[in-house]
Design a protein around this motif. Structure first.
Motif, PDB file in Angstrom:
ATOM      1  N   ARG A 189       0.689  -1.228   0.016  1.00 54.32           N
ATOM      2  CA  ARG A 189      -0.236  -0.042  -0.028  1.00 54.32           C
ATOM      3  C   ARG A 189       0.770   1.402   0.111  1.00 54.32           C
ATOM      4  NH1 ARG A 189      -5.073  -1.069   2.121  1.00 54.32           N
ATOM      5  NH2 ARG A 189      -5.728   1.017   1.219  1.00 54.32           N
ATOM      6  N   ILE A 190       0.263   2.461  -0.477  1.00 53.01           N
ATOM      7  CA  ILE A 190       0.708   3.644  -0.331  1.00 53.01           C
ATOM      8  C   ILE A 190       0.861   4.355   1.300  1.00 53.01           C
ATOM      9  CG2 ILE A 190       0.488   6.176  -0.964  1.00 53.01           C
ATOM     10  CD1 ILE A 190      -0.555   5.322  -3.650  1.00 53.01           C
ATOM     11  N   ILE A 191       2.035   4.859   1.560  1.00 53.08           N
ATOM     12  CA  ILE A 191       2.250   5.340   3.131  1.00 53.08           C
ATOM     13  C   ILE A 191       2.238   6.639   3.137  1.00 53.08           C
ATOM     14  CG2 ILE A 191       2.752   2.959   4.221  1.00 53.08           C
ATOM     15  CD1 ILE A 191       5.512   4.021   4.075  1.00 53.08           C
ATOM     16  N   GLU A 192       2.881   7.342   1.775  1.00 52.58           N
ATOM     17  CA  GLU A 192       3.059   8.813   1.775  1.00 52.58           C
ATOM     18  C   GLU A 192       2.932   9.252   0.357  1.00 52.58           C
ATOM     19  OE1 GLU A 192       6.304  11.988   2.807  1.00 52.58           O
ATOM     20  OE2 GLU A 192       7.074   9.963   2.657  1.00 52.58           O
ATOM     21  N   ILE A 193       2.217  10.413   0.184  1.00 56.80           N
ATOM     22  CA  ILE A 193       1.953  10.868  -1.221  1.00 56.80           C
ATOM     23  C   ILE A 193       2.369  12.541  -0.971  1.00 56.80           C
ATOM     24  CG2 ILE A 193       0.388  11.810  -2.776  1.00 56.80           C
ATOM     25  CD1 ILE A 193      -1.423   9.717  -1.831  1.00 56.80           C
ATOM     26  N   GLY A 194       3.172  12.834  -1.874  1.00 56.84           N
ATOM     27  CA  GLY A 194       4.010  14.315  -1.869  1.00 56.84           C
ATOM     28  C   GLY A 194       3.686  14.680  -3.311  1.00 56.84           C
ATOM     29  N   CYS A 195       3.348  15.945  -3.426  1.00 62.27           N
ATOM     30  CA  CYS A 195       2.782  16.632  -4.525  1.00 62.27           C
ATOM     31  C   CYS A 195       3.234  18.064  -4.610  1.00 62.27           C
ATOM     32  CB  CYS A 195       1.292  16.717  -4.879  1.00 62.27           C
ATOM     33  SG  CYS A 195       0.689  14.744  -5.121  1.00 62.27           S
ATOM     34  N   VAL A 196       3.802  18.678  -5.570  1.00 60.53           N
ATOM     35  CA  VAL A 196       4.132  20.117  -5.551  1.00 60.53           C
ATOM     36  C   VAL A 196       3.436  20.641  -7.059  1.00 60.53           C
ATOM     37  CG1 VAL A 196       6.133  20.026  -4.225  1.00 60.53           C
ATOM     38  CG2 VAL A 196       6.344  19.819  -6.631  1.00 60.53           C
ATOM     39  N   GLU A 197       2.847  21.704  -6.762  1.00 59.28           N
ATOM     40  CA  GLU A 197       2.544  22.394  -8.046  1.00 59.28           C
ATOM     41  C   GLU A 197       3.131  23.183  -9.003  1.00 59.28           C
ATOM     42  OE1 GLU A 197      -2.252  24.309  -8.509  1.00 59.28           O
ATOM     43  OE2 GLU A 197      -0.772  25.361  -7.440  1.00 59.28           O
ATOM     44  N   VAL A 198       3.100  22.981 -10.208  1.00 54.84           N
ATOM     45  CA  VAL A 198       3.608  23.776 -11.048  1.00 54.84           C
ATOM     46  C   VAL A 198       2.837  24.415 -12.308  1.00 54.84           C
ATOM     47  CG1 VAL A 198       5.497  23.958 -13.058  1.00 54.84           C
ATOM     48  CG2 VAL A 198       5.891  22.539 -10.695  1.00 54.84           C
ATOM     49  N   VAL A 199       2.640  25.769 -12.335  1.00 50.35           N
ATOM     50  CA  VAL A 199       1.644  26.262 -13.174  1.00 50.35           C
ATOM     51  C   VAL A 199       2.467  27.259 -14.300  1.00 50.35           C
ATOM     52  CG1 VAL A 199      -0.390  27.929 -13.621  1.00 50.35           C
ATOM     53  CG2 VAL A 199      -0.239  26.075 -11.780  1.00 50.35           C
ATOM     54  N   ASN A 200       2.413  26.916 -15.434  1.00 54.26           N
ATOM     55  CA  ASN A 200       3.223  27.659 -16.705  1.00 54.26           C
ATOM     56  C   ASN A 200       4.484  27.714 -16.012  1.00 54.26           C
ATOM     57  OD1 ASN A 200       0.604  28.080 -17.933  1.00 54.26           O
ATOM     58  ND2 ASN A 200       0.380  29.993 -16.978  1.00 54.26           N
ATOM     59  N   GLY A 260       3.990  27.066  -4.813  1.00 54.12           N
ATOM     60  CA  GLY A 260       4.136  27.107  -3.298  1.00 54.12           C
ATOM     61  C   GLY A 260       3.011  26.154  -2.797  1.00 54.12           C
ATOM     62  N   ASN A 261       2.163  26.075  -3.760  1.00 56.56           N
ATOM     63  CA  ASN A 261       0.977  24.854  -3.224  1.00 56.56           C
ATOM     64  C   ASN A 261       1.388  23.449  -3.257  1.00 56.56           C
ATOM     65  OD1 ASN A 261      -1.805  24.296  -2.571  1.00 56.56           O
ATOM     66  ND2 ASN A 261      -2.469  24.326  -4.788  1.00 56.56           N
ATOM     67  N   HIS A 262       1.123  22.703  -2.312  1.00 57.62           N
ATOM     68  CA  HIS A 262       1.461  21.337  -2.458  1.00 57.62           C
ATOM     69  C   HIS A 262       0.220  20.448  -1.813  1.00 57.62           C
ATOM     70  CE1 HIS A 262       3.159  22.568   1.618  1.00 57.62           C
ATOM     71  NE2 HIS A 262       2.372  21.175   2.053  1.00 57.62           N
ATOM     72  N   PHE A 263       0.412  19.256  -1.768  1.00 56.79           N
ATOM     73  CA  PHE A 263      -0.299  18.106  -0.966  1.00 56.79           C
ATOM     74  C   PHE A 263       0.529  17.046  -0.532  1.00 56.79           C
ATOM     75  CE2 PHE A 263      -2.615  14.153  -0.805  1.00 56.79           C
ATOM     76  CZ  PHE A 263      -3.987  14.445  -0.279  1.00 56.79           C
ATOM     77  N   HIS A 264       0.488  17.167   0.718  1.00 57.54           N
ATOM     78  CA  HIS A 264       1.257  16.121   1.429  1.00 57.54           C
ATOM     79  C   HIS A 264       0.514  15.459   2.468  1.00 57.54           C
ATOM     80  CE1 HIS A 264       4.769  15.183   4.436  1.00 57.54           C
ATOM     81  NE2 HIS A 264       4.806  14.240   3.344  1.00 57.54           N
ATOM     82  N   VAL A 265       0.850  13.930   2.520  1.00 56.03           N
ATOM     83  CA  VAL A 265       0.039  13.242   3.616  1.00 56.03           C
ATOM     84  C   VAL A 265       0.442  11.899   3.823  1.00 56.03           C
ATOM     85  CG1 VAL A 265      -1.813  12.073   2.148  1.00 56.03           C
ATOM     86  CG2 VAL A 265      -2.370  12.519   4.326  1.00 56.03           C
ATOM     87  N   GLU A 320      19.070  12.255   2.780  1.00 54.82           N
ATOM     88  CA  GLU A 320      19.577  11.126   3.346  1.00 54.82           C
ATOM     89  C   GLU A 320      18.727   9.702   3.140  1.00 54.82           C
ATOM     90  OE1 GLU A 320      20.815  11.937   7.492  1.00 54.82           O
ATOM     91  OE2 GLU A 320      22.133  13.417   6.963  1.00 54.82           O
ATOM     92  N   LEU A 321      17.222  10.199   3.451  1.00 56.00           N
ATOM     93  CA  LEU A 321      16.279   8.986   3.023  1.00 56.00           C
ATOM     94  C   LEU A 321      15.495   9.584   1.906  1.00 56.00           C
ATOM     95  CD1 LEU A 321      15.616   7.814   6.531  1.00 56.00           C
ATOM     96  CD2 LEU A 321      16.795   6.569   5.144  1.00 56.00           C
ATOM     97  N   HIS A 322      14.904   8.466   1.416  1.00 54.65           N
ATOM     98  CA  HIS A 322      13.627   9.042   0.437  1.00 54.65           C
ATOM     99  C   HIS A 322      12.338   9.284   1.203  1.00 54.65           C
ATOM    100  CE1 HIS A 322      14.911   7.111  -3.233  1.00 54.65           C
ATOM    101  NE2 HIS A 322      15.844   6.557  -2.560  1.00 54.65           N
ATOM    102  N   GLY A 323      11.987  10.382   0.728  1.00 54.72           N
ATOM    103  CA  GLY A 323      10.525  10.970   1.189  1.00 54.72           C
ATOM    104  C   GLY A 323       9.544  11.520   0.293  1.00 54.72           C
ATOM    105  N   ALA A 324       8.478  11.477   0.201  1.00 58.76           N
ATOM    106  CA  ALA A 324       7.685  11.763  -1.238  1.00 58.76           C
ATOM    107  C   ALA A 324       7.614  13.169  -1.339  1.00 58.76           C
ATOM    108  CB  ALA A 324       6.277  11.135  -0.827  1.00 58.76           C
TER     109      ALA A 324
END
Length: 239
Positions: free
Chosen positions: A20-31, A36-41, A152-156
């Motif tokens: 299963r997924i345990i972490e989601i990380g997203c950053v927004e790019v427009v044009n 600075g908008n992101h989704f992280h959980v 040092e470690l992976h993080g979404a």
């Protein structure tokens, strides 16, 4: 164009084995600008994380014990990515896990990533640009001069932020986020630049060779294939 640079961390490598997924990380790019908008959980997967996976991302079962389950964040996640182009390194891995998670919840059972987003795989782009070379995220950071010494470690979320820098540089240049009221050393330096005198010696013009022009056109092809508008060609067509 709205793009979402996305990464996930998981309990293991194959959703067909119940991972299963345990972490989601997203950053927004427009044009091509980071907004600075992101989704992280972080997500409680309802199962044990494989030790090999913990050694990669450092996320433990104990840390996730009080985190929400996927169904609690599913709709917010879908709303955030819907209609965007997802930018993912090795996209089949993340998209496979996303579709698996969607299929397990009644509220998202009919959702498929490909139905709500387009997907750009930066690993495919990197392999086209740098055939025969290492094209993992660390190698690309080194190639494009991006400092990832704090990784040092992976993080979404961290990996999504780094990938955003890599993607923008790899496809024609990066526009960094600037917050209102922020000053930078580059602004101070720019004000101190001395202008070239108009009555100076005439500059020597060196025209590009045929091989250089061909390489330039090949680079513009890659920019267009990445989903972005090629401003150089658009400008040339209007002249």
């Amino acid at each position: 164009m709205r793009q979402i640079v996305l990464d996930t961390e998981t309990t293991g490598i194959d959703p067909k084995e119940g991972h299963r997924i345990i972490e989601i990380g997203c950053v927004e790019v427009v044009n091509r600008k980071l907004t600075g908008n992101h989704f992280h959980v972080y997500i409680n997967p309802g199962r044990q994380i494989e030790q090999e996976a913990i050694e990669v991302h450092g996320i433990t079962n104990e840390f996730l014990a009080d985190k929400p389950v996927f169904k609690d964040i599913a709709q917010d996640f879908v709303n955030f990515i819907r209609g965007a182009q997802l930018v993912i390194h090795n996209a089949p891995f993340d998209v496979g896990f996303m579709d698996h998670e969607f299929s397990m919840e009644p509220s998202t059972r009919t959702v498929k990533t490909a139905d709500i987003c387009t997907v750009l795989d930066t690993l495919v782009v990197a392999r086209q640009m740098h055939p025969g070379q290492k094209n993992n995220l660390d190698a690309l950071c080194k190639r494009y001069g991006i400092d990832n010494s704090h990784r040092e470690l992976h993080g979404a979320l961290l990996d999504a932020e780094i990938l955003a820098d890599v993607y923008l540089l790899m496809t024609g240049g990066q526009t960094k986020l600037r917050l209102a009221g922020e000053n930078s050393d580059s602004d101070t330096h720019a004000q101190a630049i001395r202008r070239v005198q108009r009555n100076g010696n005439k500059l020597k013009v060196i025209n590009a060779s045929a091989d250089e022009l061909a390489q330039h056109e090949a680079r513009l092809d890659i920019v267009e294939q990445s989903g972005g508008k090629c401003l150089w060609r658009a400008t040339g067509s209007e002249e």
